[in-house]
Design a protein around this motif. Structure first.
Motif, short mmCIF file in Angstrom:
data_model
loop_
_atom_site.label_atom_id
_atom_site.label_comp_id
_atom_site.label_asym_id
_atom_site.label_seq_id
_atom_site.Cartn_x
_atom_site.Cartn_y
_atom_site.Cartn_z
N GLY A 258 -34.94 -33.21 18.30
CA GLY A 258 -35.79 -32.55 17.32
C GLY A 258 -37.23 -33.01 17.39
N PHE A 259 -38.13 -32.19 16.86
CA PHE A 259 -39.56 -32.53 16.85
C PHE A 259 -40.11 -32.24 15.47
CE2 PHE A 259 -38.49 -31.70 21.15
CZ PHE A 259 -39.22 -32.61 21.88
N LEU A 260 -41.08 -33.05 15.06
CA LEU A 260 -41.85 -32.73 13.87
C LEU A 260 -43.10 -32.01 14.38
CD1 LEU A 260 -41.52 -36.00 11.78
CD2 LEU A 260 -40.18 -33.91 11.65
N ASN A 261 -43.28 -30.78 13.97
CA ASN A 261 -44.33 -29.97 14.58
C ASN A 261 -44.83 -28.96 13.55
OD1 ASN A 261 -46.04 -28.66 16.27
ND2 ASN A 261 -44.53 -28.32 17.89
N GLY A 262 -46.13 -28.75 13.53
CA GLY A 262 -46.69 -27.65 12.75
C GLY A 262 -46.86 -27.92 11.27
N PHE A 263 -46.66 -29.17 10.79
CA PHE A 263 -46.88 -29.44 9.38
C PHE A 263 -48.32 -29.13 8.97
CE2 PHE A 263 -43.31 -32.79 9.13
CZ PHE A 263 -42.40 -31.77 8.89
N LEU A 264 -49.25 -29.47 9.88
CA LEU A 264 -50.67 -29.30 9.56
C LEU A 264 -51.31 -28.25 10.46
CD1 LEU A 264 -51.54 -33.09 9.17
CD2 LEU A 264 -51.08 -31.45 7.35
N GLY A 265 -50.49 -27.45 11.13
CA GLY A 265 -51.04 -26.38 11.97
C GLY A 265 -51.62 -26.88 13.26
N GLY A 266 -52.48 -26.08 13.87
CA GLY A 266 -53.07 -26.43 15.16
C GLY A 266 -52.59 -25.47 16.22
N GLU A 267 -53.55 -24.86 16.93
CA GLU A 267 -53.19 -23.86 17.94
C GLU A 267 -52.77 -24.52 19.24
OE1 GLU A 267 -52.85 -20.42 18.14
OE2 GLU A 267 -52.72 -20.76 15.99
N GLY A 268 -51.50 -24.62 19.49
CA GLY A 268 -51.02 -25.20 20.75
C GLY A 268 -51.12 -26.71 20.78
N ASP B 8 -50.59 -29.81 18.24
CA ASP B 8 -50.09 -30.11 16.90
C ASP B 8 -50.94 -31.17 16.21
OD1 ASP B 8 -48.36 -30.10 14.71
OD2 ASP B 8 -47.35 -31.88 15.49
N VAL B 9 -51.55 -30.80 15.10
CA VAL B 9 -52.45 -31.71 14.39
C VAL B 9 -51.67 -32.87 13.78
CG1 VAL B 9 -54.07 -31.92 12.48
CG2 VAL B 9 -54.12 -29.89 13.92
N PHE B 10 -50.49 -32.58 13.24
CA PHE B 10 -49.69 -33.62 12.60
C PHE B 10 -49.42 -34.79 13.56
CE2 PHE B 10 -45.42 -35.34 11.64
CZ PHE B 10 -45.70 -35.90 10.41
N THR B 11 -49.03 -34.45 14.79
CA THR B 11 -48.74 -35.47 15.79
C THR B 11 -49.98 -36.33 16.04
OG1 THR B 11 -47.23 -33.94 16.84
CG2 THR B 11 -47.88 -35.85 18.13
N LEU B 12 -51.16 -35.65 16.15
CA LEU B 12 -52.40 -36.38 16.39
C LEU B 12 -52.72 -37.32 15.23
CD1 LEU B 12 -54.66 -33.64 18.02
CD2 LEU B 12 -53.52 -35.57 19.12
N VAL B 13 -52.48 -36.84 14.00
CA VAL B 13 -52.77 -37.67 12.82
C VAL B 13 -51.90 -38.92 12.84
CG1 VAL B 13 -52.56 -37.80 10.30
CG2 VAL B 13 -53.60 -35.78 11.37
N ILE B 14 -50.60 -38.75 13.12
CA ILE B 14 -49.69 -39.91 13.18
C ILE B 14 -50.15 -40.86 14.27
CG2 ILE B 14 -47.32 -40.65 13.70
CD1 ILE B 14 -47.42 -39.36 11.04
N GLY B 15 -50.53 -40.30 15.43
CA GLY B 15 -51.02 -41.13 16.53
C GLY B 15 -52.25 -41.92 16.12
N ALA B 16 -53.18 -41.26 15.42
CA ALA B 16 -54.41 -41.92 15.00
C ALA B 16 -54.10 -43.04 14.01
CB ALA B 16 -55.36 -40.91 14.37
N ILE B 17 -53.16 -42.78 13.09
CA ILE B 17 -52.78 -43.82 12.13
C ILE B 17 -52.20 -45.03 12.86
CG2 ILE B 17 -51.14 -44.39 10.28
CD1 ILE B 17 -51.49 -41.52 9.26
N ARG C 230 -44.33 -30.33 22.56
CA ARG C 230 -43.53 -29.82 21.46
C ARG C 230 -43.74 -30.56 20.14
NH1 ARG C 230 -37.60 -29.48 23.93
NH2 ARG C 230 -38.34 -31.12 25.30
N GLY C 231 -44.70 -31.49 20.12
CA GLY C 231 -44.95 -32.21 18.87
C GLY C 231 -44.33 -33.60 18.90
N LEU C 232 -44.15 -34.17 17.73
CA LEU C 232 -43.70 -35.56 17.62
C LEU C 232 -42.17 -35.62 17.66
CD1 LEU C 232 -44.91 -38.39 17.18
CD2 LEU C 232 -44.59 -38.02 14.74
N PRO C 233 -41.59 -36.21 18.70
CA PRO C 233 -40.12 -36.29 18.76
C PRO C 233 -39.59 -37.18 17.63
CG PRO C 233 -41.12 -36.87 20.88
CD PRO C 233 -42.21 -36.83 19.88
N ILE C 234 -38.52 -36.74 16.97
CA ILE C 234 -37.92 -37.53 15.89
C ILE C 234 -37.47 -38.88 16.42
CG2 ILE C 234 -35.93 -37.65 14.33
CD1 ILE C 234 -36.20 -34.64 13.96
N VAL C 235 -36.96 -38.87 17.65
CA VAL C 235 -36.44 -40.12 18.21
C VAL C 235 -37.57 -41.13 18.44
CG1 VAL C 235 -36.58 -39.42 20.64
CG2 VAL C 235 -34.82 -41.01 19.92
N LEU C 236 -38.79 -40.62 18.67
CA LEU C 236 -39.92 -41.54 18.84
C LEU C 236 -40.24 -42.24 17.52
CD1 LEU C 236 -42.04 -42.62 20.81
CD2 LEU C 236 -43.56 -40.80 20.05
N ILE C 237 -40.07 -41.50 16.41
CA ILE C 237 -40.28 -42.12 15.10
C ILE C 237 -39.23 -43.21 14.86
CG2 ILE C 237 -40.34 -41.69 12.61
CD1 ILE C 237 -41.18 -38.83 13.28
#
Lengths: 260, 393
Positions: free
Chosen positions: B163-173, B175-184, B235-242
């Motif tokens: 599974g992936f966490l994807n599209g919570f915060l949108g982003g064309e192609g 995924d902003v959510f993944t970037l935010v988590i990465g930045a944090i 595909r966004g942030l893999p759940i297993v990576l979390i």
């Protein structure tokens, strides 16, 4: 230490211990006061290390009385000994080469802040203990494996001061050391006495013993075989007590005295 | 410390610790060139994470086992057994997905108690206990599965590893959510490094010079952000990576900041010293193995979810990959030395090598030979280092 100075810190009365058919200790008496270094000497197998293990709770005597500050106590385990204010440096150094100085000093008695280790406070205390003993250690974060034998012995001695014990037992602390390192360790022992602790020093080396101790207790075949004032006793009389020699053996005693 | 002296220090005194990172960067660079950049493409970066997550989870438990001076040969079989039990609950008995996960974790817990008991309280060497466990739990897996594989898992169960966490915060192609988590995550790393530095300065410890410190943070930050950017493009942030991230942080704290962790190092460093110092050796050894059992169960659930089945031969040889990851990552064969982060980098080196060689179409037999040689060289380097340190004293 506000206790009556005439009541010994530690007092053993008629302590006996056998391993099967071997009588390791037979009716041993021993008194140690605060501000006093008592040397325990004797030949190999005289029962010195056994007695140290009885005092530090590793071995339990079969009979006899152990008094601390004049009160009867039993010492069933090393942690019980620690709770009674007795700290021991064992002959085979009980230190971990992979851990740093602070971790070794506090091993088994770590300070915590909630669920986590309180490294900051442990480091500060380690520094102040090392300063009290005027120890020269490069840094309290140095792994033990990077220290010299003398420095490690110093850390082992510093370890004993956690929880401010009143009696420190040192089993052969200078056995593996060079002359300079031995001198350093002897200085630490004097510092321990100056800090008001009672010290039991077990050693083979008569020079070390005479250099720092106030009283010399001789064991032979697990029995008391004389107790001497370190300032006045002659070397020959102590040797005679250790070897059990009589006046006919004068020649041998002189030869041994010459060998020291 | 001046910048030059700092650099020199970085490459000599800390070679053992930083060498592993240098080796990792070199291997990534090598395979990026050899695969014409496919290795670092968004799809493949995601793939590496998914494909090797369970080895990394096993390596977390394994490095603690190895620091304590033990070894665990049974984790591959435990992976199979926990996955099998979970499959029986979810697939055969139509249980909910979470019940399968709990059943798997429960089995891992019991396995840990079993092996911990024999190692800690009976005093049998862990090599023997876990060798027996390897056979025992493989046999149990066959019994539980009745010699057949079970599949497929329901969609919710598959999401654990796929599974992936994807599209919570949108982003064309991207995924902003993944970037935010990465930045944090990068920010958190920088802050914790800075606080460690301040702490060291407060106690008058030697630290790297400021330029090197900043370079290090910026480099790690750039790599971290590049990595999340590739994930976000895929595909966004893999759940297993979390799951993996939480475990790595938690176990880094357990090994470096708790009494338990300190005692594990002490036992591995000098067993009799630990005993005389009042460390409860038996209890610590027991919990080392209970913990390993639990983490093997997590890996078992993730693996069964990823392969969407429970098979009798699942997890074969996983123990060797996990052990190799620890030793490549700087753990010592004699115990007392090793770090969770080191084991992770060691595992990633294995992962990148396997993945890179697969992309190049290199034969499986050659892959195994290369991996074997890398393990040998890593341990040889460790022994060489130790000898040099011994001579220096």
């Amino acid at each position: 230490m506000s206790e009556n100075p005439r009541v010994p810190l530690l007092s053993l009365r008629q302590v006996s211990l056998r391993f099967g058919a071997v009588e390791a200790l037979v009716g041993v008496d021993l008194d140690v006061h605060a501000h006093q270094v008592v040397a325990l000497v004797g030949d190999n197998g005289a029962g010195k290390s056994t007695l140290a293990k009885v005092i530090s709770g590793v071995l339990t005597p079969d009979s006899g009385l152990i008094e601390i500050d004049g009160e009867e106590q039993t010492i069933p385990s090393p942690s019980a000994a620690h709770a009674l204010g007795i700290a021991t440096v064992f002959q085979d150094l009980a230190l971990c080469g992979n851990l740093d100085v602070t971790s070794n000093i506090f091993l088994g008695r770590e300070l915590t802040d909630g669920a986590l280790l309180d490294d900051g406070r442990m480091e500060q205390m380690a520094r102040s203990i090392l300063r009290d003993l005027t120890l020269r250690i490069p840094s309290v974060r140095t792994p033990l494996s990077e220290l010299s034998a003398g420095q490690r012995q110093a850390v082992a001695i510093a370890r004993t001061l956690i929880g401010s014990p009143r009696l420190v037992v040192l089993d052969e602390p200078t056995a593996a050391l060079s002359v300079a390192q031995t001198a350093e360790v002897l200085t630490y022992i004097e510092r321990l006495r100056d800090l008001g602790h009672g010290v039991i020093l077990i050693s083979h080396n008569m020079n070390d013993v005479r250099a720092v101790s106030d009283r010399i207790v001789v064991l032979r075949h697990g029995r008391n075989n004389g107790s001497f004032d370190a300032d006045t006793a002659s070397y020959e009389s102590i040797l005679a007590a250790i070897t059990g020699a009589t006046s006919q053996d004068n020649e041998m005693l002189k030869r041994m005295a010459a060998l020291r | 410390m001046t910048a030059m002296a700092g650099l020199k220090d970085l490459f000599t005194r800390n070679l053992r610790q930083s060498g592993i990172f240098v080796a990792f960067v070199a291997i990534v660079g090598l395979f990026t060139i050899l695969t014409d950049g496919v290795l670092l493409s968004p799809g493949n970066v995601t793939n590496i994470v998914l494909q090797y997550s369970y080895i990394l989870i096993l390596a977390i438990g394994m490095v603690i086992v190895i620091i304590g001076g033990h070894i665990d040969l049974s984790v591959g079989s435990v992976v199979a057994l926990t996955g099998a039990v979970s499959a029986v609950v979810v697939i055969q008995n139509n249980g909910p997905w979470w019940l399968g996960v709990l059943a798997g974790l429960g089995v891992g817990f019991l396995v840990g108690i079993w092996q911990g008991f024999w190692v800690a309280y009976v005093g049998i060497p862990s090599f023997i206990v876990t060798l027996a466990g390897m056979l025992l739990f493989r046999g149990m897996t066959l019994q539980v599965l009745g010699n057949i594989s079970l599949s497929p898992f329901p969609a919710e169960y598959q999401r654990i590893a796929g599974g992936f966490l994807n599209g919570f915060l949108g982003g064309e192609g991207i995924d902003v959510f993944t970037l935010v988590i990465g930045a944090i995550a990068v920010l958190g790393y920088a802050v914790s490094q800075y606080r460690t530095r301040l702490g060291r300065l407060k106690y008058q410890q030697v630290v790297e010079s400021m330029p090197i410190f900043i370079t290090k943070i910026v480099l790690v930050g750039l790599v971290g952000m590049a990595f999340t950017y590739q994930l976000a493009r895929s595909r966004g942030l893999p759940i297993v990576l979390i799951i993996l991230g939480v475990l790595v942080i938690a176990y880094t704290i357990v090994t470096t900041k708790t009494v338990f962790g300190r005692h594990v190092y002490a036992i591995g460093g000098n067993l009799s010293a630990a005993q005389l110092s009042g460390v409860k050796v038996k209890r610590v050894n027991f919990w080392i193995f209970v913990n390993m059992g639990m983490l093997a169960a997590v890996a078992g659930v993730v693996y069964s979810s990823r392969s969407n089945s429970a098979q009798p031969a699942a997890g074969n040889m996983f123990e060797l990959d996990a052990i190799a990851a620890c030793f490549i990552g700087g753990a010592s064969t004699t115990g007392g030395v090793g770090r969770v982060t080191g084991a992770m980098v060691g595992g990633l080196i294995m992962a990148v090598m396997s993945n890179g060689m697969q992309l190049m179409g290199i034969d499986q037999s050659v892959q195994q030979m290369v991996k074997g040689l890398v393990l040998l060289l890593a341990v040889a380097f460790d022994i060489y280092n130790k000898r040099r340190a011994g001579a220096a004293r």
